[in-house]
Scaffold this motif. Structure first.
Motif, PDB file in Angstrom:
ATOM      1  N   UNK A   1     -10.449   1.331   6.053  1.00 55.75           N
ATOM      2  CA  UNK A   1     -10.162   1.095   7.464  1.00 55.75           C
ATOM      3  C   UNK A   1     -10.388  -0.364   7.840  1.00 55.75           C
ATOM      4  N   UNK A   2     -11.416  -0.984   7.290  1.00 60.37           N
ATOM      5  CA  UNK A   2     -11.653  -2.405   7.570  1.00 60.37           C
ATOM      6  C   UNK A   2     -10.491  -3.257   7.087  1.00 60.37           C
ATOM      7  N   UNK A   3      -9.949  -2.941   5.928  1.00 58.79           N
ATOM      8  CA  UNK A   3      -8.814  -3.706   5.400  1.00 58.79           C
ATOM      9  C   UNK A   3      -7.568  -3.491   6.250  1.00 58.79           C
ATOM     10  N   UNK A   4      -7.293  -2.248   6.574  1.00 59.29           N
ATOM     11  CA  UNK A   4      -6.064  -1.916   7.293  1.00 59.29           C
ATOM     12  C   UNK A   4      -6.098  -2.407   8.740  1.00 59.29           C
ATOM     13  N   UNK A   5      -7.153  -2.106   9.451  1.00 64.30           N
ATOM     14  CA  UNK A   5      -7.196  -2.433  10.881  1.00 64.30           C
ATOM     15  C   UNK A   5      -7.145  -3.937  11.110  1.00 64.30           C
ATOM     16  N   UNK A   6      -7.618  -4.712  10.156  1.00 58.87           N
ATOM     17  CA  UNK A   6      -7.551  -6.166  10.317  1.00 58.87           C
ATOM     18  C   UNK A   6      -6.129  -6.710  10.091  1.00 58.87           C
ATOM     19  N   UNK A   7      -5.229  -5.870   9.582  1.00 54.77           N
ATOM     20  CA  UNK A   7      -3.871  -6.334   9.276  1.00 54.77           C
ATOM     21  C   UNK A   7      -2.761  -5.615  10.039  1.00 54.77           C
ATOM     22  N   UNK A   8      -3.091  -4.625  10.834  1.00 51.70           N
ATOM     23  CA  UNK A   8      -2.030  -3.894  11.523  1.00 51.70           C
ATOM     24  C   UNK A   8      -1.786  -4.467  12.913  1.00 51.70           C
ATOM     25  N   UNK A   9      -0.686  -4.038  13.481  1.00 50.70           N
ATOM     26  CA  UNK A   9      -0.376  -4.400  14.862  1.00 50.70           C
ATOM     27  C   UNK A   9       0.066  -3.134  15.582  1.00 50.70           C
ATOM     28  N   UNK A  10       0.190  -3.221  16.873  1.00 50.92           N
ATOM     29  CA  UNK A  10       0.617  -2.072  17.673  1.00 50.92           C
ATOM     30  C   UNK A  10       2.049  -1.668  17.353  1.00 50.92           C
ATOM     31  N   UNK A  11       2.809  -2.561  16.726  1.00 50.24           N
ATOM     32  CA  UNK A  11       4.218  -2.290  16.429  1.00 50.24           C
ATOM     33  C   UNK A  11       4.442  -1.760  15.010  1.00 50.24           C
ATOM     34  N   UNK A  12       3.395  -1.535  14.233  1.00 50.04           N
ATOM     35  CA  UNK A  12       3.555  -1.025  12.874  1.00 50.04           C
ATOM     36  C   UNK A  12       4.202   0.355  12.885  1.00 50.04           C
ATOM     37  N   UNK A  13       4.813   0.705  11.756  1.00 50.94           N
ATOM     38  CA  UNK A  13       5.516   1.986  11.696  1.00 50.94           C
ATOM     39  C   UNK A  13       4.565   3.175  11.674  1.00 50.94           C
ATOM     40  N   UNK A  14       3.331   2.977  11.207  1.00 49.75           N
ATOM     41  CA  UNK A  14       2.325   4.040  11.285  1.00 49.75           C
ATOM     42  C   UNK A  14       1.649   3.904  12.645  1.00 49.75           C
ATOM     43  N   UNK A  15       1.712   4.939  13.459  1.00 47.61           N
ATOM     44  CA  UNK A  15       1.175   4.812  14.826  1.00 47.61           C
ATOM     45  C   UNK A  15      -0.333   4.588  14.844  1.00 47.61           C
ATOM     46  N   UNK A  16      -0.791   3.916  15.871  1.00 47.00           N
ATOM     47  CA  UNK A  16      -2.222   3.667  16.019  1.00 47.00           C
ATOM     48  C   UNK A  16      -3.011   4.965  16.139  1.00 47.00           C
TER      49      UNK A  16
END
Length: 67
Positions: free
Chosen positions: A13-28
């Protein structure tokens, strides 16, 4: 959940959340559910602190998405 799996989940989760955005294809909401699952486990203080930081980062992303 055993300690090793919990640690792996927090690290992921630390790796992913630091690299995602609200527009990613996997929903928040998916990441929110994963974080809530981890939050429900018995955490040592250091893990609880990390999960709290993850929650704050994800909350910020969710607020940007709503704006």
């Amino acid at each position: 959940m055993n300690h090793q799996q919990l640690e792996k989940d927090i690290e992921h989760l630390e790796q992913i959340i630091s690299h995602i955005s609200a527009e990613d294809r996997i929903p928040l909401s998916y990441w929110r559910n994963r974080l809530e699952h981890v939050s429900g486990a018995v955490l040592v203080p250091a893990q609880a602190k990390r999960v709290k930081r993850l929650d704050a980062a994800l909350c910020a992303l969710e607020k940007r998405q709503k704006a």
